[in-house]
Design a protein around this motif. Sequence first.
Motif: not given
Length: 260
Positions: A183-184, A208-214, A218-223, A252-256
């Motif tokens: 979350t931003r 974007a790097l954080f989502l891709a790597e960590n 995540n399905l939302l593709g953004r914070f 959670d933007g579909g992260t789980v």
Amino acid sequence: MQIDLSGKRAIVTGSTGGIGLAIATGLAKAGASVTIAGRSQARVDEALAKLRSDDASGVVADVGTTEGCAVLIAARPETDILVNNLGIYGACEFFDIDDALWEQFWQVNVMSGVRLSRHYARGMRERGWGRIQFISSESALNIPTEMVHYGASKAALQGLSRGLAKVLAGSGVTVNTILPGPTRTEGGVRMMADLAAERGVTPAAMEALFLAENRPSNLLGRFADAQEVANLSVYVASPQASATTGAALRVDGGTVETIA
């Protein structure tokens, strides 16, 4: 759906910024009388100025401590809605997390909610209506290797919330956890800025790097924005959510990686 919380009193901890302030703002807009809780008068005053509600007030208390919880309870003996949002986080190599840091995360992230819920739930049960929320995290389910202590503390909130919901079964008081994803918030922005400086990229590129790597699931593709998290919290605090209790509700933007 029109959510009307007129006549309801709400306390949101850790609410001088980020998700907490967004939740407090949403509750106030729905008509609740909101108490902002924060550790400094300056931060509380700043939050109240942003809230811009004639029916909002603040209490200066560090509710991550026993003494701070007592200060808040003395100032606001009763409430109808309690949002246990206070929490700390930070990356740390597992082998460098000493006992003192484990204890700090336990006291702030878990025991603050235990102490306040133990007090306020009694009055809610006597009055036959109440809403208790614990702001957890998708990290409670996807324990991050860089923040094992944080994830473990948030996982504890899941058990605490479910157990308290069972204690209050049939009372008219609901208890739930809210699980945000990336979350931003002010803290999140600072974290991305620091990482961006280390990597030599822009903060936006770092997200974007954080989502891709960590958080590759995540399905939302953004914070998410804090307001998007707050929207769920405000609904769960409403009379319309009367049949929702003992639940872990994800925003959670579909992260789980689960459909349950």
